[in-house]
Design an enzyme around this catalytic site. Structure first.
Site, PDB file in Angstrom:
ATOM      1  N   ILE A  38      -9.076  20.287  77.684  1.00  0.00           N
ATOM      2  CA  ILE A  38      -9.172  21.272  76.607  1.00  0.00           C
ATOM      3  C   ILE A  38      -9.628  22.625  77.104  1.00  0.00           C
ATOM      4  CG2 ILE A  38      -9.550  19.585  74.788  1.00  0.00           C
ATOM      5  CD1 ILE A  38     -12.509  19.998  75.026  1.00  0.00           C
ATOM      6  N   ALA A  39     -10.080  22.737  78.353  1.00  0.00           N
ATOM      7  CA  ALA A  39     -10.490  24.037  78.895  1.00  0.00           C
ATOM      8  C   ALA A  39     -10.517  23.930  80.407  1.00  0.00           C
ATOM      9  CB  ALA A  39     -11.862  24.452  78.366  1.00  0.00           C
ATOM     10  N   MET A  43     -14.722  26.757  88.134  1.00  0.00           N
ATOM     11  CA  MET A  43     -15.561  25.786  88.819  1.00  0.00           C
ATOM     12  C   MET A  43     -15.322  24.368  88.313  1.00  0.00           C
ATOM     13  SD  MET A  43     -19.684  26.009  88.892  1.00  0.00           S
ATOM     14  CE  MET A  43     -20.693  24.554  88.813  1.00  0.00           C
ATOM     15  N   VAL A  46     -12.778  20.944  81.516  1.00  0.00           N
ATOM     16  CA  VAL A  46     -13.417  20.221  80.426  1.00  0.00           C
ATOM     17  C   VAL A  46     -12.357  19.368  79.729  1.00  0.00           C
ATOM     18  CG1 VAL A  46     -14.756  20.393  78.304  1.00  0.00           C
ATOM     19  CG2 VAL A  46     -15.092  22.067  80.126  1.00  0.00           C
ATOM     20  N   ASP A 155     -25.465  33.968  81.794  1.00  0.00           N
ATOM     21  CA  ASP A 155     -24.017  34.155  81.637  1.00  0.00           C
ATOM     22  C   ASP A 155     -23.674  34.238  80.153  1.00  0.00           C
ATOM     23  OD1 ASP A 155     -21.434  34.552  82.478  1.00  0.00           O
ATOM     24  OD2 ASP A 155     -20.968  32.420  82.663  1.00  0.00           O
TER      25      ASP A 155
END
Length: 691
Positions: A38-39, A43, A46, A155
């Site tokens: 989904i993502a 790095m 997901v 972040d």
């Protein structure tokens, strides 16, 4: 973690096999059944997954293959789990588990279906200040909890803010994700650089991160202030052709007031943005909790309809506090050009503070000089009795002129040395911006310098092949014979949208990322010929030339369009056939049956009666021929009533016997209704009149 799309979990098995993603379908650590991706980040990726032990859907972040061999990357994964585990807050994405399976490091976390704050900015910004503060408040609440726990996020950006909708209430829930860069303030020297590489998204980096790579809670405050500016205006405060240019602007340019881009924003909202994004970290709120308090004051003023509040504006304006005592050093910040490229290292108040001790020291030294030394002593008084002597002429000393000449010679030598070592040996770098390569080299060499070609760079303003920069810059002084590095333009940085038709959605997203473009949204479209989950195309279309990181939407097949079938029983068969065929269905009406209850030409039955079909599927109709007609036999008149009744009943008729007006009791049939030879529905009644 955000769920970007919600596919049918059971229908994905075949599609995922096409993607070739080795993680899909894997049972990680004997517990997490990995589903669709989904993502994807630089790095880790997901995935939506099922926790078979607790029977719940989770998001699993898996480190990219090979990165697990780097101890620093692996340590970040463990740090993220531990950092998030320390936080218990409704606006923080929960981390459930962390582990490693056959060299694959992973995190199991809360799955948040919905969208990100970046999507909200794209669709709603610029937005009203009240709406912007409503979105920012839960973010600051989450960061305040982290700061109180001794953690900084490092972040903070719209992509790490997830927004889900509660299906029961319809209310939006904001959650801050990705504490993978978080550091414990008490156990770290507040560095935000790892092995010399700056971490964080450049558009939200605080100036101190750019200058020396150090961060504290005020770096999160700065990023939140930049997000507030972006919510209010729809644009980022600092933009450039490269990340380095953006970082440079963070250090040398103030964030402009939002009201410059969107007139009508109250001055106290401008002041809140200025306070949160002050370049001097000492001018910012100490942490997210302080900024949250200030935000709520502004929210109350907006709710009360206050257009201008000078007291609140002055209270929110940046003030400099002494780092040791916490007392105000300068209530007003000296005005400075927002676009100053070489700002003074200290403001006026700091310089005054630095100079004050020097003045006091001079005063003290002056007061310590003995009075007797302040003026020459008076000559001793001559006694009256002493003889008078003519004054002796002083002997002229030759040391004075010699010393003077020596001093002049030393000054001249020092001046010549300063001129030679500080000026004469140096040549100003000639200006060659905009020149071609050959012309630039010729001009540099004509100045007595050597030209060296540096790595080419993209430029939005300088054509390809021409000079966009030199190192040192134009006007800088270089030793005679020194080297000037020339950077030539590659022209405008543009990339063509890749052809994604026929790919899976994951493959298409990877193709966009590999082409320096970003994925926007998935747009579903029915297709009768392309399987579900396969990309039909993109918007903009393949071959379109775009700036880097431009968003590209993918048009993904939803498979054949479903067709809802209605029940046409007892309805006209011709109309039923026309309606079904108009939807792309095939109609089989080859079967016809007699019916005593359904009129001729109507539908007796249908298969299937209701449900969902797809184009080309068949619907079977049984059509009525009306009731079955049987001929009334002849020879019934003048026959016995019992014999006539038997014949009619054998043919399926009902028989009714009546005595006519001339009945004499002989029992013979006098007349038949309907008459012999006529057609009558089977099962209908035939009347016999007897004598």
């Amino acid at each position: 973690m955000q769920s970007r799309r919600q596919p049918d979990r059971h229908a994905r098995t075949g599609a995922d096999a096409v993607t070739g993603d080795p993680m899909t379908g894997r049972l990680l650590d004997g517990r997490y059944r990995i589903g669709p991706r989904i993502a994807r980040g630089g790095m880790a990726s997901v995935y939506e997954a099922t926790d078979i032990r607790l029977d719940r859907t989770v998001a699993v972040k898996v480190m990219h293959p090979g990165l697990g061999d780097d101890e620093e990357f692996a340590a970040r994964f463990v740090r993220e789990a531990r950092a998030a585990a320390r936080l218990s807050h409704p606006n923080v994405v929960a981390v459930y588990d962390q582990g490693e399976d056959a060299g694959t490091a992973y995190l199991a976390m809360e799955l948040v279906p919905g969208h990100t704050l970046r999507d909200v900015i794209r669709t709603e910004s610029p937005m009203a200040p009240a709406r912007a503060l409503t979105l920012l408040e839960p973010i600051l609440s989450a960061l305040a909890t982290a700061h109180r726990a001794g953690l900084i996020h490092r972040d903070v950006k719209p992509e790490n803010v997830l927004i889900a909708t509660d299906p029961s209430t319809g209310a939006s829930q904001v959650k801050v994700a990705d504490f993978g860069l978080a550091k414990a303030v008490s156990t770290d020297t507040q560095h935000t650089a790892t092995s010399g590489v700056l971490i964080g998204t450049v558009s939200y980096l605080a100036p101190e991160l750019v200058l020396d790579g150090r961060a504290d809670t005020r770096a999160d405050v700065y990023a939140a202030g930049v997000m507030l500016y972006e919510l209010l205006t729809g644009t980022k405060p600092h933009e450039g052709e490269s990340p380095i240019q953006v970082a440079y602007k963070h250090v040398h340019e103030d964030v402009p007031p939002p009201s410059e881009s969107v007139p009508g924003i109250p001055a106290y909202v401008d002041a809140l943005v200025a306070r949160a994004t002050a370049r001097d970290q000492h001018l910012r709120p100490a942490d997210a909790g302080v900024l949250l308090h200030q935000l709520r004051r502004v929210s109350h003023a907006l709710a009360d309809g206050v257009l201008d509040d000078p007291e609140l504006t002055a209270d929110l304006a940046p003030v400099l506090l002494h780092p040791d005592t916490g007392e105000t050093v300068a209530v007003e910040v000296p005005p400075r050009d927002r676009h100053d490229t070489a700002p003074d290292p200290f403001d006026g108040a700091v310089i005054a503070t630095m100079l004050a001790p020097a003045a006091e020291e001079t005063h003290e030294r002056t007061s310590l000089i003995p009075r007797s030394a302040a003026a020459p002593p008076a000559p001793p008084a001559r006694s009256p009795g002493s003889p008078s002597r003519p004054p002796r002429r002083p002997r002229r000393s030759r040391r004075g002129p010699i010393l003077l000449v020596l001093v002049l010679l030393l000054v001249a030598a020092a001046g010549f040395g300063a001129y030679w070592f500080g000026w004469a040996r140096y040549t100003p770098t000639p200006g060659v911006i905009g020149l071609g390569k050959a012309a630039a080299i010729e001009k540099i060499e004509a100045a007595g310098l050597e030209a060296e070609m540096g790595e080419r760079a993209y430029s939005e303003t300088v054509p390809a092949g021409r000079v966009i920069d030199t190192d040192p810059g134009a006007g800088s002084r270089v030793l005679d014979g020194g080297t000037v590095t020339v950077v030539l333009s590659l022209g405008k940085e543009r990339y063509d949208v890749p052809r994604t038709k026929g790919m899976s959605e994951d493959q298409a997203q990877d193709a966009l990322l590999n082409t320096h473009l970003s994925f926007g949204h998935s747009v579903g479209k029915y297709s009768e010929t392309v399987a579900e989950g396969t990309v039909l195309g993109s918007d903009p279309k393949a071959g379109t030339t775009l700036r880097p990181d431009s968003a590209v939407d993918l048009v993904v097949s939803k498979g054949p369009r479903p067709i809802h079938v209605r029940d046409w029983t007892d309805k006209d068969a011709d109309k039923a056939q026309a309606a079904l065929e108009a939807k792309g269905l095939t109609v089989d009406r080859s079967t016809e049956e007699y019916s005593d209850t359904v009129p001729e030409g109507d539908v007796i039955s249908q298969s299937p009666t209701t449900g969902t079909l797809y184009r080309g599927d068949s619907v079977r109709l049984v059509v009525s021929r009306g009731p079955e007609l049987v001929e009334i036999p002849g020879g019934l008149v003048a026959s016995g009533v019992d014999d006539a009744t038997a014949k009619l009943e054998a043919l399926g008729f009902q028989v009714e016997v009546r005595k006519n007006d001339h009945y004499i009791g002989v029992g013979y049939v006098y007349s038949v209704d309907p008459g012999s030879g006529s057609m009558a529905p089977k099962g209908s009644t035939v009347t016999l009149s007897i004598l």
